[in-house]
Scaffold this motif. Structure first.
Motif, PDB file in Angstrom:
ATOM      1  N   ASP A 138       2.736   5.043  -4.516  1.00  0.00           N
ATOM      2  CA  ASP A 138       4.123   5.447  -4.328  1.00  0.00           C
ATOM      3  C   ASP A 138       4.321   6.785  -3.629  1.00  0.00           C
ATOM      4  OD1 ASP A 138       5.336   3.173  -5.667  1.00  0.00           O
ATOM      5  OD2 ASP A 138       4.448   3.973  -7.486  1.00  0.00           O
ATOM      6  N   LYS A 140       4.500   9.624  -0.753  1.00  0.00           N
ATOM      7  CA  LYS A 140       4.858   9.601   0.665  1.00  0.00           C
ATOM      8  C   LYS A 140       4.007  10.570   1.482  1.00  0.00           C
ATOM      9  CE  LYS A 140       8.055   6.477   0.479  1.00  0.00           C
ATOM     10  NZ  LYS A 140       9.427   6.753   0.902  1.00  0.00           N
ATOM     11  N   TYR A 244       2.266  -2.958   1.388  1.00  0.00           N
ATOM     12  CA  TYR A 244       3.067  -2.503   0.236  1.00  0.00           C
ATOM     13  C   TYR A 244       4.310  -3.383   0.088  1.00  0.00           C
ATOM     14  CZ  TYR A 244       5.521   0.604  -3.001  1.00  0.00           C
ATOM     15  OH  TYR A 244       6.171   1.124  -4.095  1.00  0.00           O
ATOM     16  N   SER A 272       0.998   3.600   7.234  1.00  0.00           N
ATOM     17  CA  SER A 272       2.045   3.174   6.319  1.00  0.00           C
ATOM     18  C   SER A 272       2.742   4.394   5.715  1.00  0.00           C
ATOM     19  CB  SER A 272       1.437   2.330   5.197  1.00  0.00           C
ATOM     20  OG  SER A 272       2.384   2.078   4.173  1.00  0.00           O
ATOM     21  N   TRP A 274       3.461   4.466   2.733  1.00  0.00           N
ATOM     22  CA  TRP A 274       3.010   4.407   1.349  1.00  0.00           C
ATOM     23  C   TRP A 274       1.521   4.757   1.261  1.00  0.00           C
ATOM     24  CZ3 TRP A 274       7.091   4.082  -1.690  1.00  0.00           C
ATOM     25  CH2 TRP A 274       8.239   3.439  -1.209  1.00  0.00           C
ATOM     26  N   GLY A 494       2.622  -0.459  -6.773  1.00  0.00           N
ATOM     27  CA  GLY A 494       3.637   0.474  -7.234  1.00  0.00           C
ATOM     28  C   GLY A 494       3.697   0.577  -8.750  1.00  0.00           C
TER      29      GLY A 494
END
Length: 539
Positions: A138, A140, A244, A272, A274, A494
């Motif tokens: 999760d 960034k 994801y 990505s 994620w 996640g």
């Protein structure tokens, strides 16, 4: 070199491998985290003064071993020789200079014989927590994923860096486990050093120079002989992974030349947002492992064998640049061997296994008492494996971690670490792809919190929307699924919540089959039915 001298050097090479194996076993026996102690998520090795890997322990994972082979060079570049002393130990969890994400701690210790630096010992292990968002996809950016430790001294002349320990205690959820593992890593390097000095004194060697030259020359010659037997040319392959929230395309092109195998990952999707990005150091590790499984599986792994393989990629999900989030780099990274092997299957038809589950189905559980109730809090990490792809001539192995090679943790060890109950853990019928040779089976795992508790969990799963593909007419393996016991479907990646009284059910994916199903031996199919691998609905 006489035949007697050559035999003597071969014996010493074997002895050196036993030294690093004892180094790794020291870590296994002293580690605090179950991921190290029970699953063997670690590596250990010995290096020459230039940072070239001489030998690795059999115990450990390719992702750790092969990244460590490059990581030691980063340590040497960062810490000048004049600042290295007997009793030193250096540390980092830098994803781009270590093993790909912050949860892996790499330690390097210089080995001195008298005043001479004769080499280095290095080891790596996955720790249970590094702070931040926790082990999951999760984040960034890497800054959200936990504490970052640049290459620095864990100990100088035997004196531990207390400031570093204080910072760790202030930043992680399980300080005793994490710091305990730091000491275990340092101790295993110490054991390797002591055994090496004993060996050199026994045989009358001042350093590792002569043995190192023997190891590298013999390895290089053996690998070149294997490359000479391979077809020459260029082949490519691509595959989809779950990603994801949207599928991610991975692509590879392999060129087999007279003295090199080159792999390029151009064409793979971009980075990505994620935490599933992969630093190139980790991509290289698993690409080289896949090639070596085909080209030279029986040749010891060291810097000379790895030098025969070149890996490159433009910036993309398999060559993510800082500060990309990389916590779950293994989920995509563990797909790299199937990607590379798929290209090699075109060069060597009929000789390469089918695709398997690939990524481990790791789950990080954060358990706590229900609101208003007393109880235990704990961070629990489980390693679980789906099925391997079927092999030419053999069924795939069930519930086996390929390519990582880590062990599945015993239920008892997992339940001992916190208030969780494993209600079911069994092979998943009908999950292996049909074929002349059947794909390996996945597992069914049912997890609940202890009475009065609930838990959040970090899902780190793949092969849910994109099943493992069969090869040479074999059928695909069954995809995985993530649900609650009431049928509620959950996401494969996640952080998510499991309320008190509910159970999480994981159906792990199976491996692809190899060869046409109609050519399977009827006796083998009958055996599958008798053992419950098939339920009768699959023909």
């Amino acid at each position: 070199m006489s035949q007697v001298d050559e035999i003597r050097m071969q014996v010493m090479w074997n002895r050196l491998i036993s030294v690093v194996e004892e180094q790794a076993l020291t870590l296994l026996r002293t580690a605090f985290s179950t991921s190290v102690r029970e699953a063997g998520d670690l590596s250990a090795g010995v290096f020459d003064p230039k940072g070239q890997m001489l030998a690795q322990a059999v115990t450990g994972t390719p992702g750790h071993v092969n990244t460590m082979a490059e990581a030691v060079l980063h340590f040497i570049a960062e810490i000048p020789r004049e600042q290295m002393f007997p009793g030193d130990t250096y540390v980092t969890n830098d994803p781009w200079k270590g093993t790909g994400h912050l949860h892996d701690i790499t330690m390097v210790s210089p080995s001195f014989k008298g005043d001479e630096l004769i080499g280095f010992f290095a080891c790596t292990a996955h720790v249970v927590d590094v702070g931040g968002r926790g082990f999951g996809a999760d984040g960034k950016s890497v800054y959200e994923e936990g504490i970052q430790i640049p290459i620095m001294k864990f100990a100088e002349r035997g004196e531990v860096n207390r400031t570093l320990l204080a910072m760790l205690r202030a930043n992680v959820r399980e300080p005793n486990q994490v710091i305990g593992d730091f000491y275990s890593l340092a101790a295993c390097n110490d054991v390797g050093h002591k055994r090496l000095i004993e060996m050199l004194d026994e045989v009358g060697f001042a350093n590792l120079d002569e043995l190192g030259n023997f190891i590298f020359s013999r390895t290089r010659t053996a690998v070149m002989e294997r490359l000479a037997d391979l077809p020459k040319g260029t082949w490519s392959n691509d595959m989809l992974t779950d990603g994801y929230d949207t599928p991610i395309r991975l692509a590879a092109e392999i060129e087999i030349a007279d003295d090199k195998v080159n792999v390029d990952f151009a064409g793979s999707d971009g980075m990505s947002p994620w935490g599933i990005n992969v630093p190139l150091i980790y991509t290289k590790a698993y690409a080289c492992y896949a090639i070596k499984c085909v080209v030279a599986p029986d040749i010891p792994n060291n810097s000379a064998s790895l030098a025969a393989f070149d890996v490159s990629s433009p910036v993309n999900i398999l060559n993510a640049e800082r500060p990309a989030p990389v916590s779950l780099r293994h989920v995509i990274g563990h797909m790299v061997p199937d990607l590379v092997l798929g290209a090699l299957a075109k060069a060597l038809p009929g000789k390469i296994l089918a695709e398997g589950a690939g990524a481990l189905w790791n789950i990080h559980i954060s358990a706590r008492p229900e609101k208003g109730k007393d109880g235990e809090r704990a961070e629990v990490l489980m390693f679980n494996s789906g099925g391997m792809g079927a092999r030419p001539g053999l069924d795939g192995l069930s519930a086996t971690a390929f390519p990582s090679g880590v062990h599945t943790m015993p239920i008892e060890a997992t339940e001992h670490t916190g208030p969780v109950v494993i209600w079911r853990k069994e092979l998943r019928p009908d999950s292996g792809g049909d074929g002349e040779f059947r794909g390996g089976l996945g597992q069914i795992i049912e997890i609940g919190a202890a009475e009065g508790h609930e838990f959040d969990f970090s899902a780190m799963f793949d092969r849910v929307t994109q099943a493992a593909r069969g090869r040479d007419g074999g059928q695909d393996g069954a995809p995985g699924s993530v649900t609650l016991d009431d049928g509620t479907r959950l996401r494969p990646k996640g952080w998510q919540h499991v309320p008190a009284g509910k159970r999480l059910i994981l159906n792990l994916p199976g491996g692809g089959g190899f060869g046409a199903p109609e050519t399977r031996d009827p006796e083998a199919r009958e055996t599958d039915l008798r053992k419950g691998y098939l339920t009768g609905g699959k023909k």
